[in-house]
Motif scaffolding. Structure first.
Motif, PDB file in Angstrom:
ATOM      1  N   THR A  22      -7.572  -5.717  10.935  1.00  0.00           N
ATOM      2  CA  THR A  22      -6.423  -4.945  10.470  1.00  0.00           C
ATOM      3  C   THR A  22      -5.718  -4.327  11.669  1.00  0.00           C
ATOM      4  OG1 THR A  22      -7.624  -2.857  10.234  1.00  0.00           O
ATOM      5  CG2 THR A  22      -7.604  -4.324   8.322  1.00  0.00           C
ATOM      6  N   GLU A  55       4.301   9.424  14.164  1.00  0.00           N
ATOM      7  CA  GLU A  55       3.348   9.048  13.112  1.00  0.00           C
ATOM      8  C   GLU A  55       1.909   9.207  13.605  1.00  0.00           C
ATOM      9  OE1 GLU A  55       5.888   5.743  10.589  1.00  0.00           O
ATOM     10  OE2 GLU A  55       4.975   5.146  12.496  1.00  0.00           O
ATOM     11  N   TYR A  56       1.659   8.834  14.849  1.00  0.00           N
ATOM     12  CA  TYR A  56       0.322   8.996  15.422  1.00  0.00           C
ATOM     13  C   TYR A  56      -0.061  10.475  15.487  1.00  0.00           C
ATOM     14  CZ  TYR A  56      -3.560   9.020  18.673  1.00  0.00           C
ATOM     15  OH  TYR A  56      -4.780   9.244  19.253  1.00  0.00           O
ATOM     16  N   SER A  98      -3.123   0.288  16.427  1.00  0.00           N
ATOM     17  CA  SER A  98      -4.515   0.667  16.231  1.00  0.00           C
ATOM     18  C   SER A  98      -5.198  -0.430  15.435  1.00  0.00           C
ATOM     19  CB  SER A  98      -4.583   2.002  15.481  1.00  0.00           C
ATOM     20  OG  SER A  98      -5.911   2.308  15.161  1.00  0.00           O
ATOM     21  N   SER A 137       2.839   4.111   6.833  1.00  0.00           N
ATOM     22  CA  SER A 137       1.639   3.808   6.071  1.00  0.00           C
ATOM     23  C   SER A 137       1.304   4.950   5.127  1.00  0.00           C
ATOM     24  CB  SER A 137       0.453   3.565   7.026  1.00  0.00           C
ATOM     25  OG  SER A 137       0.042   4.778   7.615  1.00  0.00           O
ATOM     26  N   LYS A 153      -2.745  -1.027  12.395  1.00  0.00           N
ATOM     27  CA  LYS A 153      -1.771  -0.027  11.966  1.00  0.00           C
ATOM     28  C   LYS A 153      -0.778   0.093  13.104  1.00  0.00           C
ATOM     29  CE  LYS A 153      -4.799   2.886   9.235  1.00  0.00           C
ATOM     30  NZ  LYS A 153      -5.449   4.186   9.171  1.00  0.00           N
ATOM     31  N   GLU A 161      -1.576   6.337   4.709  1.00  0.00           N
ATOM     32  CA  GLU A 161      -2.405   7.328   5.379  1.00  0.00           C
ATOM     33  C   GLU A 161      -1.542   8.309   6.158  1.00  0.00           C
ATOM     34  OE1 GLU A 161      -5.753   5.874   7.654  1.00  0.00           O
ATOM     35  OE2 GLU A 161      -5.568   7.559   9.001  1.00  0.00           O
ATOM     36  N   THR A 162      -0.574   7.812   6.887  1.00  0.00           N
ATOM     37  CA  THR A 162       0.290   8.684   7.679  1.00  0.00           C
ATOM     38  C   THR A 162       1.105   9.597   6.779  1.00  0.00           C
ATOM     39  OG1 THR A 162       0.409   7.002   9.386  1.00  0.00           O
ATOM     40  CG2 THR A 162       2.076   8.714   9.466  1.00  0.00           C
ATOM     41  N   LEU A 216       2.206   2.338  14.596  1.00  0.00           N
ATOM     42  CA  LEU A 216       2.679   3.715  14.467  1.00  0.00           C
ATOM     43  C   LEU A 216       3.648   4.078  15.583  1.00  0.00           C
ATOM     44  CD1 LEU A 216      -0.879   5.277  14.036  1.00  0.00           C
ATOM     45  CD2 LEU A 216       0.776   4.979  12.203  1.00  0.00           C
TER      46      LEU A 216
END
Length: 165
Positions: free
Chosen positions: A72, A80-81, A62, A2, A74, A4-5, A76
């Motif tokens: 939504t 990534e988390y 998540s 993602s 996500k 964000e990640t 991961l």
């Protein structure tokens, strides 16, 4: 990965052996699951210990909702988390602990619904409550978390009474 990640710094997570007390029972796994991410500001999180709890192909799910109410998710990997959350958890401190659990085991699989409370500091105000949904696998010698999903309580989506004390 993602967006964000992708914007977060990579956090090295050295490989270590699992602690027997963390993986020999479901209680041990759940206790460790919360212990590894909880700590005061400035204290590094126990990411290597955390990784030992998970089957290598683990995925975190998540869930959340957009401002318009659209659900939504996500998805991961463990790395990534870690990369997405480490800075915030360490900088501000983070305390998440279990307040109730419902577990089901059939043979070598188990499902745990673990209700949690989150605070920045153990004595601070409540920031959130929610439910972790964990799938576990017994390989004959230890338990592995194979997937972890979570969702916070919010208006219109309360924690069901059977998942509270």
């Amino acid at each position: 990965m993602s967006q964000e990640t992708a914007s977060h710094a990579h956090v090295p997570v050295p490989t270590i052996a699992a602690r027997a007390e963390d993986v020999s029972t479901i209680d041990g796994v759940i206790t460790a699951y919360y212990d590894v991410i909880t700590g005061p500001p400035g204290q590094p999180r126990q990411w290597s210990r955390d990784r030992t709890l998970y089957w290598p192909g683990l995925r975190f799910f998540s869930t959340n909702v957009k401002a318009d109410g659209t659900p939504t998710v996500k998805v991961l990997s463990h790395q990534e988390y870690v990369d997405a959350t480490d800075a915030a958890l360490v900088k501000g401190g983070f305390d998440e602990h279990e307040i109730h659990r419902v577990s089901y085991r059939v043979g070598n699989i188990a499902h745990v619904m673990s209700t949690y409370e989150t605070r920045q500091d153990p004595k601070g105000p409540l920031l959130a409550r929610g439910v972790n949904s964990l799938d576990l696998y017994w390989d004959g010698t230890r338990w592995w978390i194979t997937s972890a999903s979570w969702d916070d309580e919010r208006p219109g989506s309360p924690i069901p009474p059977e998942l509270l004390k």
